[in-house]
Scaffold this active site. Sequence first.
Site, mmCIF file in Angstrom:
data_model
loop_
_atom_site.group_PDB
_atom_site.id
_atom_site.type_symbol
_atom_site.label_atom_id
_atom_site.label_comp_id
_atom_site.label_asym_id
_atom_site.label_seq_id
_atom_site.Cartn_x
_atom_site.Cartn_y
_atom_site.Cartn_z
ATOM 1 C CG HIS A 76 -2.114 -0.943 1.000
ATOM 2 N ND1 HIS A 76 -3.362 -0.712 1.530
ATOM 3 C CD2 HIS A 76 -2.219 -2.112 0.311
ATOM 4 C CE1 HIS A 76 -4.183 -1.694 1.183
ATOM 5 N NE2 HIS A 76 -3.505 -2.563 0.452
ATOM 6 C CG HIS A 80 -4.737 -11.510 -2.714
ATOM 7 N ND1 HIS A 80 -5.834 -11.207 -3.501
ATOM 8 C CD2 HIS A 80 -4.386 -10.347 -2.114
ATOM 9 C CE1 HIS A 80 -6.121 -9.914 -3.380
ATOM 10 N NE2 HIS A 80 -5.254 -9.373 -2.543
#
EC number: 1.11.1.21
Length: 728
Positions: free
Chosen positions: A98, A266
């Site tokens: 992020h 993920h």
Amino acid sequence: MDKTQSSQGKCPVMHGANSAVASNNMDWWPKALNLDILHQHDKKTDPMDPKFNYREAFNSLDLAAVKRDLNALMTDSQDWWPADWGHYGGLMIRMAWHSAGTYRVADGRGGAGTGNQRFAPLNSWPDNANLDKARRLLWPIKKKYGNKLSWADLMILAGNVAYESMGLKTYGFAGGREDIWHPEKDIYWGSEKQWLAPTENPNSRYSGERDLENPLAAVMMGLIYVNPEGVDGKPDPLRTAQDVRVTFARMAMNDEETVALTAGGHTVGKCHGNGKAQDLGPEPEGEELEAQGLGWLNKKGPGTGANAVTSGLEGAWTTHPTQWDNGYFHLLLNYDWELKKSPAGASQWEPINIKEEDKVVSVGDPNRKFNPIMTDADMAMKMDPEYRKISEKFYQDPAYFSEVFARAWFKLTHRDLGPKSRYLGPEVPNEDLLWQDPIPSVDYRLDASEIVDLKAKLLASGLSVSELVATAWDSARTFRGSDFRGGANGARIRLAPQKDWQANEPERLQKVLKVLTELQASLSKKVSIADLIVLGGAAAIEKAAHEAGVKVTVPFIPGRGDATQEMTDVESFAVLEPLHDAYRNWQKKDYVVQPEEMMLDRTQLMGLTAHEMTVLVGGMRVLGTNYGGTRHGVFTDKVGVLTNDFFVNLTDMAYNWKPAGSNLYQIVERKTGAVKWTASRVDLVFGSNSILRAYAEMYAQDDAKEKFVHDFVAAWTKVMNADRFDLA
């Protein structure tokens, strides 16, 4: 005491000026030009000593020792924020992801290069929930290594080490990211007034069918990428695939890199939604003092570990979320999936009839197992035909997937660090990558006498002052301090796509390049075209200053290389094309944004201040560098001479200013009504805006002629050397 007074003591100072209560100038006059973005990171906010050099400090760092400490941290679970399955890897990767993922190619802003995740608005974005905990977990390491290791570098390094600790062979790591000390003002995150505002909301970032506003990449205010529940929170993997493709393309990623990053991100970690979102307190910027910069604190319990709430989705993507493997594709492709709701009420996909061995062990109880989950974006990797092909390939070849992901992760986390010459540390990969905009090193030197001789040859080449100055400017103006791309080094103005850009006046450019190439061939000593372009501008400015009665030497340091077409990704460089240039009084067409606002944006990207912008515009006008030779703003009868005439005539009350069309004004003599000159908005703003007028008046003064020239030369040199990272 006056009985009408409240029992509560009155404020002993004039309150309001230091809080959001007070109205500022932009509240009173919202159409005024806001120059704040040009002065956002000055020395007043920087606590470091003037002689501090981060590059030198980082190079003295024992990176191996830092990595050992980070490895130890990964499995050192803390009671105040326990690690999922005893490993902080997923949290650290999300923090690094992020940090880097705010980057967008259109303007090069965002990204990991400044440590901006520590400040508003990013520290309080909904998508960054609980990353405040990741940074607090890192604080002992930051504290230990101090100024040798910036927060910006540490956050990315932590993500790298997290992957390595879980079994991935990473591609490398480079340091060199310097921290900022207060929020960035130049980045446009969108015009929405609420977090996660849906598409149809007022001030939407979408128009037409689903056209995302430039330069934005994220689909919603407060998100890094796409909505994990689907477009506007409505699950539909094929619609989400369209959002994913646009978002990742605007981060400089192709389809293969997109699938790799989605799957690789993920493969480890989990989503957190085992609770109620309404039980969470405010984000860090909205919390009380006693929270000490933390946010999203659960008001009804610890809200940690198995009971944490972050995105609202709940579960892991893979069976073994603390190890790097190919489990993501195994689950995604081998099972059918159905929509479910998380305990927090978020939409997520879960497998149908999953085998017991493919379930995920609970974070809170090793004797319990749960279904893995997929977001709508994950399902897009299966449902979109192109993404599906790539997913199948990665599933069949795990080694290839690991390699592609490692390279894509390196690109994601280093895209805004600039060219390889800015990379620091022992783990910098040897390979030159096309997206790094490689430039060959030079193997020649020029002494002072040789530079003087070259200047004479350039001035005798038949090229005018305006041609030499404009070409040097066009070569250098592409520089972006946001991601350190562009600039004069490499002389890519000779190559596609730049040689054909309308802003570069291809016909005039080819004339100049032909002369410079012939001059280069005639020299007995090797000199790059890149150096000749910049030196030509310097020689022309010296001549123009001399004719104005000021003797000046424009600083010039050789050492620029000439890139080749093979070193230049045409598609990647297309985003650097100027659509406007106030310094040459040009814009490609009329835009919704006013020309003077676009001038500020370009000026900020080039790293210039308001007074540097002012002196450069005034100088460029009198040097006759306007696009196409137009006369707008050329307030002088001595074109090609570096005088302060632009400012003298701009501030002269003998003239009146009248609109004469779109972005066009006439300068009229008050006494006779005769039209003396014409001008654009970016000319007149220097007389209209009170701050810019103050600078203009200073340069118009009778005692400012020499100062104007010297200030122009200093600002010019700053632009020419902006990409000379070898001089730092």
